[in-house]
Design a protein around this motif. Structure first.
Motif, PDB file in Angstrom:
ATOM      1  N   GLU A 135     -28.274  63.855  61.321  1.00  0.00           N
ATOM      2  CA  GLU A 135     -26.952  63.698  61.939  1.00  0.00           C
ATOM      3  C   GLU A 135     -26.222  65.030  62.072  1.00  0.00           C
ATOM      4  N   PHE A 136     -26.306  65.862  61.039  1.00  0.00           N
ATOM      5  CA  PHE A 136     -25.589  67.136  61.053  1.00  0.00           C
ATOM      6  C   PHE A 136     -26.591  68.281  61.146  1.00  0.00           C
ATOM      7  N   LYS A 137     -26.509  69.038  62.222  1.00  0.00           N
ATOM      8  CA  LYS A 137     -27.477  70.116  62.437  1.00  0.00           C
ATOM      9  C   LYS A 137     -27.355  71.182  61.350  1.00  0.00           C
ATOM     10  N   HIS A 138     -26.159  71.306  60.763  1.00  0.00           N
ATOM     11  CA  HIS A 138     -25.980  72.304  59.706  1.00  0.00           C
ATOM     12  C   HIS A 138     -26.570  71.846  58.375  1.00  0.00           C
ATOM     13  N   ARG A 139     -26.941  70.571  58.269  1.00  0.00           N
ATOM     14  CA  ARG A 139     -27.516  70.054  57.018  1.00  0.00           C
ATOM     15  C   ARG A 139     -28.628  69.065  57.346  1.00  0.00           C
ATOM     16  N   LEU A 140     -29.630  69.504  58.072  1.00  0.00           N
ATOM     17  CA  LEU A 140     -30.754  68.631  58.388  1.00  0.00           C
ATOM     18  C   LEU A 140     -31.443  68.177  57.094  1.00  0.00           C
ATOM     19  N   THR A 141     -31.753  66.890  57.017  1.00  0.00           N
ATOM     20  CA  THR A 141     -32.400  66.320  55.836  1.00  0.00           C
ATOM     21  C   THR A 141     -33.505  65.398  56.330  1.00  0.00           C
ATOM     22  N   THR A 142     -34.556  65.995  56.839  1.00  0.00           N
ATOM     23  CA  THR A 142     -35.574  65.229  57.567  1.00  0.00           C
ATOM     24  C   THR A 142     -36.428  64.348  56.676  1.00  0.00           C
ATOM     25  N   ASP A 143     -36.299  64.490  55.358  1.00  0.00           N
ATOM     26  CA  ASP A 143     -37.045  63.623  54.434  1.00  0.00           C
ATOM     27  C   ASP A 143     -36.172  62.503  53.885  1.00  0.00           C
ATOM     28  N   TYR A 144     -35.071  62.176  54.581  1.00  0.00           N
ATOM     29  CA  TYR A 144     -34.110  61.191  54.070  1.00  0.00           C
ATOM     30  C   TYR A 144     -34.424  59.817  54.657  1.00  0.00           C
ATOM     31  N   TYR A 145     -34.927  58.940  53.794  1.00  0.00           N
ATOM     32  CA  TYR A 145     -35.257  57.561  54.170  1.00  0.00           C
ATOM     33  C   TYR A 145     -34.623  56.615  53.139  1.00  0.00           C
ATOM     34  N   GLN A 146     -34.635  55.335  53.460  1.00  0.00           N
ATOM     35  CA  GLN A 146     -34.159  54.317  52.535  1.00  0.00           C
ATOM     36  C   GLN A 146     -35.331  53.430  52.129  1.00  0.00           C
ATOM     37  N   SER A 147     -35.602  53.373  50.836  1.00  0.00           N
ATOM     38  CA  SER A 147     -36.712  52.545  50.351  1.00  0.00           C
ATOM     39  C   SER A 147     -36.275  51.108  50.104  1.00  0.00           C
ATOM     40  N   PHE A 148     -34.963  50.885  49.967  1.00  0.00           N
ATOM     41  CA  PHE A 148     -34.387  49.573  49.668  1.00  0.00           C
ATOM     42  C   PHE A 148     -34.829  49.025  48.324  1.00  0.00           C
ATOM     43  N   GLY A 149     -35.331  49.918  47.435  1.00  0.00           N
ATOM     44  CA  GLY A 149     -35.461  49.493  46.046  1.00  0.00           C
ATOM     45  C   GLY A 149     -34.101  49.139  45.483  1.00  0.00           C
ATOM     46  N   LEU A 150     -33.089  49.855  45.955  1.00  0.00           N
ATOM     47  CA  LEU A 150     -31.696  49.493  45.708  1.00  0.00           C
ATOM     48  C   LEU A 150     -31.260  48.635  46.890  1.00  0.00           C
ATOM     49  N   GLY A 151     -31.263  47.319  46.670  1.00  0.00           N
ATOM     50  CA  GLY A 151     -30.957  46.379  47.737  1.00  0.00           C
ATOM     51  C   GLY A 151     -29.725  45.549  47.435  1.00  0.00           C
ATOM     52  N   PHE A 152     -29.503  44.529  48.252  1.00  0.00           N
ATOM     53  CA  PHE A 152     -28.274  43.753  48.112  1.00  0.00           C
ATOM     54  C   PHE A 152     -28.207  43.013  46.776  1.00  0.00           C
ATOM     55  N   TYR A 153     -29.313  42.574  46.264  1.00  0.00           N
ATOM     56  CA  TYR A 153     -29.288  41.938  44.938  1.00  0.00           C
ATOM     57  C   TYR A 153     -28.789  42.927  43.898  1.00  0.00           C
ATOM     58  N   GLU A 154     -29.310  44.144  43.938  1.00  0.00           N
ATOM     59  CA  GLU A 154     -28.899  45.162  42.964  1.00  0.00           C
ATOM     60  C   GLU A 154     -27.438  45.561  43.156  1.00  0.00           C
ATOM     61  N   TYR A 155     -26.959  45.596  44.400  1.00  0.00           N
ATOM     62  CA  TYR A 155     -25.543  45.885  44.631  1.00  0.00           C
ATOM     63  C   TYR A 155     -24.654  44.809  44.001  1.00  0.00           C
ATOM     64  N   PHE A 156     -25.003  43.560  44.242  1.00  0.00           N
ATOM     65  CA  PHE A 156     -24.232  42.467  43.640  1.00  0.00           C
ATOM     66  C   PHE A 156     -24.279  42.553  42.110  1.00  0.00           C
ATOM     67  N   GLN A 157     -25.437  42.839  41.582  1.00  0.00           N
ATOM     68  CA  GLN A 157     -25.602  42.948  40.137  1.00  0.00           C
ATOM     69  C   GLN A 157     -24.762  44.104  39.579  1.00  0.00           C
ATOM     70  N   LEU A 158     -24.737  45.228  40.291  1.00  0.00           N
ATOM     71  CA  LEU A 158     -23.922  46.370  39.870  1.00  0.00           C
ATOM     72  C   LEU A 158     -22.451  45.999  39.843  1.00  0.00           C
ATOM     73  N   ALA A 159     -21.989  45.328  40.889  1.00  0.00           N
ATOM     74  CA  ALA A 159     -20.585  44.904  40.915  1.00  0.00           C
ATOM     75  C   ALA A 159     -20.259  44.042  39.700  1.00  0.00           C
ATOM     76  N   GLU A 160     -21.133  43.111  39.402  1.00  0.00           N
ATOM     77  CA  GLU A 160     -20.928  42.240  38.244  1.00  0.00           C
ATOM     78  C   GLU A 160     -20.910  43.050  36.948  1.00  0.00           C
ATOM     79  N   ASP A 161     -21.823  44.004  36.824  1.00  0.00           N
ATOM     80  CA  ASP A 161     -21.915  44.821  35.611  1.00  0.00           C
ATOM     81  C   ASP A 161     -20.625  45.579  35.323  1.00  0.00           C
ATOM     82  N   ILE A 162     -19.990  46.133  36.353  1.00  0.00           N
ATOM     83  CA  ILE A 162     -18.823  46.984  36.130  1.00  0.00           C
ATOM     84  C   ILE A 162     -17.510  46.238  36.360  1.00  0.00           C
ATOM     85  N   GLY A 163     -17.596  44.913  36.516  1.00  0.00           N
ATOM     86  CA  GLY A 163     -16.393  44.103  36.628  1.00  0.00           C
ATOM     87  C   GLY A 163     -15.675  44.239  37.948  1.00  0.00           C
TER      88      GLY A 163
END
Length: 659
Positions: free
Chosen positions: A278-306
Motif C-alpha cells: 500500500e505504501f511505496k515508502h514501506r513496502l512489505t511484500t511478505d505480509y500475508y494473513q494466515s488467519f490462525g488469529l481468527g474470529f473465534y480467537e478475537y471473540f475469546q480475546l474480548a471475553e478474556d479482557i472483559g
C-alpha cells in the motif's frame, strides 16, 4: 497539512529556551457533583485492532514460523534450503488444488543421504524471538512416503549457534500431526528454525509450526502474553476487529471473510494483506494473513479482557482508495447472510449451524455479541444503498443488535456531511467518525460534541490519532505533544458521554521492523513491547471511566482551552469516587483550586496521577520505555477543596473518595 499553531505558540513562548514558567494567579474550578449530566457508557473507552504493522502474524499472534503451510503467492517465501545439490536431497512444492482449497500446498522432501546434512530453514517474522528457559512447541503435519526420514528440528542464533533441538520421526503414509517440545538455552531476538533430514527416503510436510509455551493463558495456537497483558491493563470497554481497511480489501476478492478464519487451523484460508504494498515508502511484500488469529480467537480475546466484541464486516464494497469495486445490489445476499451467520456464530445455541461450530471449537456458551459494524470508511450513495439492505435484514432477525455505520474517512467535508445527514435520516444506531489530524485540531475540537443532537444517533470515535508531521507520513512520532492534544480532546468526549458512546485510538500495534503506518499505540519487537505516551493517556482515561458525568467548571464555563486548561469530571457510583481529569496544555505551572459542591462527605486524602514531560517531542522507546509514564502521589482535601499546582504540559487525574 495546516501550520501547527500549537507548536508555533510553544516556540514563541520561549519554552525550548529555558524552564517552564510559573503562573502565580490561582485558577478555581468548581465541581457540581450533584448535577449528573450523563451516564458514561461501559464501552466509552476501548481498543481498535487491525492487522497492520505486523499486528497479527508477527505480532500478537504467537506463531514464529512465517508461511507455515506454503500458501503465500511465492510458496517458499520465508524458507530457504540449507544444503544445495541434488546429491544431498531436494524439495518440491506440491499443489492439491481444489482437493483442499484452503490449504492446497505442501512440500515433498527427498533425502538422499543418511548424514542429516540436507535441510531447510525458516526466517520467521524479522527473525524469531527466543527466550532462555522458555519451552517451544513444534508441530508438523507429515506423511512418510518412502523409507524412513527423521526431522531434526533446531533453533539457532544469528551466529549459527544452537539454542535447542528435538527430533521427530513420521511413520506411515496417512497425514498425521506430530508434536515435540524443547527448552531454549539462550535468549535471541533473531533466531532461525532449521529442519534437517536424517535418513533416506521421501516425506511430505505441511503446517510447520513453532509456538512459545508461554502464550496468553498458555493456549495452543495462542497470543503473545505481553501484548495481551498491555490490553488487559487498559480495562477496555470494547475491542473492534479485524480492522480497518483490511475488511474492505484492495479488491473484493481480497476482502476479509470471517468464515475462512474459523475451524481447525489447518483448514483456514490465507490471504495477502492489503498493507503489503500500500505504501511505496514501506513496502512489505511478505505480509500475508494466515488467519490462525481468527474470529473465534478475537471473540475469546474480548471475553478474556472483559471487553465487548465489535466485529466489522464488509458491506459489499472494496476500498474506494484502491479499486472501489462494489457488489451489485441484486447480488448482495451472500454478504448480508455472512452478517446474519456471524451473529448466530457468536450468540446461537449449539443446536444451530454456526452456534455448533463455536461450541465445537471449545466455547459452548454464547459470546453475547451486542453490536456489529457494517462497512469501514465507505462513503457515497453506494454505501447508503447497501447499508439500508444490511440494516433491514439484521434488524428484522436481530432487532437488539446495535449497528455501527461509517461516516467516511474524515471528520468534515462533503463526504462526511452527506453521510452524517443520511445516517441521521435513517435513525442509525451509532455513527463511526475518524480523525487523523494535527495536534492543533484535537485542541480546537475539544468542544466538537457540545452541540450535537442529544436525541440523535450515538457517536463512535472509531479511529483517531494526532499526526506529528502529516497524515500517513512515515516520519510521524508518538511524541508527547500528540498524546497531550489527544488527552485534551478526550475530555470533550467524556463531557459529552450522552452523545459519544465509544472511542478508540488507532492503529494499535506496530512491529519495529515491519510497520507501514505511524503513529501507533504500542510498539513491539520480537522480544519486547512498550506503551507509547498515547497508550498511557488512553489507559488513564479507560481505567478511570466512572459511571456519570458531572460539571467541572472554570469561571462557570467548561474548560476547553481557556489558559490551556481542558477538563472533565465523572462520578464512579460503584466505587464511591469523584474523578477529575485536567489537562494543562500551557507551558506554565498553574496554581489551581478545586472546590467540590454537592457531596456531603469527602475523604481527607485523595490521589493525583500525573502524566507529563517538559519536552513536547519526548517519546518512549525500547531503550527508555517509561520516559513518559504516570506518577501517583497522595493529596490532601481540606474543607472540600483541593489546592494543586498543575505542571506544564501535563495530564492530571484526581481521585477523591466520598460517602
Amino acid at each position: 497539512m495546516r501550520k501547527n499553531v500549537f507548536l508555533a505558540c510553544v516556540i514563541a513562548a520561549g519554552f525550548f529556551a529555558g524552564l517552564p514558567e510559573s503562573n502565580a494567579q490561582t485558577k478555581t474550578f468548581t465541581v457540581k457533583a450533584n448535577e449528573v449530566k450523563a451516564s458514561v457508557s461501559p464501552t466509552l473507552w476501548g481498543v481498535f485492532f487491525e492487522d497492520i504493522n505486523l499486528g497479527a502474524d508477527g505480532g500478537i499472534y504467537a506463531e514464529l514460523v512465517k508461511n507455515r503451510s506454503f500458501e503465500f503467492d511465492t510458496p517458499l517465501m520465508g524458507w530457504k534450503l540449507l544444503q544445495q545439490g541434488e546429491e544431498q536431497g531436494s524439495l518440491l512444492v506440491n499443489n492439491r488444488g481444489e482437493l483442499n482449497g484452503a490449504n492446497s500446498r505442501f512440500i515433498r522432501v527427498t533425502s538422499k543421504t543418511p548424514t542429516g546434512n540436507f535441510g531447510f530453514s525458516n526466517e520467521g517474522f524479522r527473525g524469531m524471538g527466543i527466550k532462555k528457559g522458555n519451552q517451544y512447541d513444534f508441530s508438523v503435519l507429515a506423511s512418510q512416503q518412502e523409507g524412513t526420514v527423521s526431522l531434526v528440528v533446531e533453533l539457532t542464533n544469528s551466529k549459527g549457534e544452537k539454542l535447542g533441538s528435538t527430533t521427530i520421526t513420521p511413520t506411515g503414509k496417512p497425514w498425521k500431526k506430530y508434536n515435540a517440545s524443547f527448552t531454549a538455552t539462550a535468549t535471541e531476538p533473531k533466531a532461525m528454525l532449521n529442519i534437517y533430514m536424517k535418513g533416506q527416503g521421501i516425506v511430505d510436510l505441511d503446517m510447520i509450526s513453532l509456538f512459545p509455551k508461554d502464550t496468553w493463558k498458555n493456549r495452543p495456537n495462542g497470543m503473545r502474553a505481553d501484548l495481551v497483558q498491555l490490553l488487559a491493563d487498559m480495562k477496555p470497554g470494547f475491542i473492534r476487529f479485524p480492522g480497518g481497511c483490511i475488511v474492505e480489501g484492495r479488491t473484493l476478492d481480497e476482502r476479509f471473510q470471517w468464515k475462512k478464519t474459523i475451524g481447525p487451523v489447518e483448514d483456514r484460508g490465507y490471504l495477502i494483506n492489503r498493507w503489503n504494498t500500500e505504501f511505496k515508502h514501506r513496502l512489505t511484500t511478505d505480509y500475508y494473513q494466515s488467519f490462525g488469529l481468527g474470529f473465534y480467537e478475537y471473540f475469546q480475546l474480548a471475553e478474556d479482557i472483559g471487553a465487548e466484541p465489535l466485529p466489522i464486516l464488509n458491506c459489499g464494497m472494496a476500498c474506494q482508495f484502491n479499486t472501489a469495486e462494489v457488489v451489485p445490489l441484486e447480488s448482495l445476499d451472500p454478504y448480508v447472510q455472512d452478517a446474519l451467520d456471524l451473529i448466530e456464530f457468536a450468540n446461537g445455541s449449539a443446536d444451530t449451524k454456526w452456534g455448533k461450530m463455536r461450541a465445537d471449537m471449545g466455547h459452548p456458551a454464547p459470546f453475547n455479541l451486542k453490536m456489529m459494524g457494517v462497512g469501514n470508511e465507505n462513503w457515497g450513495p453506494q454505501y447508503i444503498d447497501r447499508l439500508k439492505i444490511f440494516t433491514q435484514a439484521i434488524k428484522a432477525k436481530y432487532p437488539n443488535i446495535q449497528l455501527v455505520n461509517s461516516s467516511g474517512t474524515d471528520p468534515s467535508g462533503e463526504r462526511f456531511d452527506y453521510l452524517n445527514g443520511e445516517l441521521r435520516k435513517m435513525n442509525a444506531d451509532i455513527i463511526d467518525e475518524h480523525y487523523y489530524r494535527a495536534p492543533q485540531w484535537f485542541l480546537d475540537n475539544a468542544k466538537r460534541y457540545d452541540n450535537y443532537d442529544r436525541k440523535g444517533p450515538k457517536v463512535f470515535a472509531g479511529e483517531y490519532a494526532a499526526q506529528s508531521v502529516a497524515i500517513a507520513s512515515p516520519d510521524n512520532k508518538n511524541n508527547w505533544q500528540c498524546a497531550l492534544s489527544e488527552a485534551a480532546f478526550m475530555t470533550g468526549l467524556e463531557r459529552n458521554a450522552d452523545v459519544v458512546a465509544m472511542a478508540s485510538y488507532a492503529p494499535l500495534f506496530a512491529h519495529a521492523e515491519g510497520w507501514q503506518w505511524t503513529p501507533d499505540m504500542i510498539w513491539v519487537d520480537n522480544l519486547k513491547s512498550y506503551g507509547t505516551p498515547n497508550y498511557h493517556v488512553q489507559k488513564l482515561f479507560s481505567t478511570n471511566k466512572g459511571t456519570n458525568v458531572v460539571p467541572l467548571l472554570l469561571n462557570n464555563e467548561v474548560a476547553t482551552g481557556q489558559d490551556g486548561y481542558y477538563a472533565s469530571a465523572v462520578l464512579d457510583k460503584n466505587k464511591k469516587e469523584l474523578i477529575l481529569k485536567v489537562v494543562n496544555a500551557s507551558n506554565k505551572t498553574q496554581e489551581t483550586d478545586f472546590v467540590i459542591d454537592g457531596l456531603s462527605k469527602i475523604a481527607a486524602k485523595g490521589t493525583l496521577t500525573v502524566l507529563r514531560s517538559d519536552k513536547l517531542d519526548q517519546v518512549n522507546s525500547f531503550e527508555n520505555p517509561t520516559a513518559i509514564s504516570p506518577a501517583v502521589k497522595d493529596i490532601t482535601v481540606k474543607d472540600k477543596k483541593v489546592k494543586l499546582p498543575l505542571q506544564p504540559y501535563s495530564v492530571n487525574v484526581i481521585k477523591l473518595k466520598f460517602s
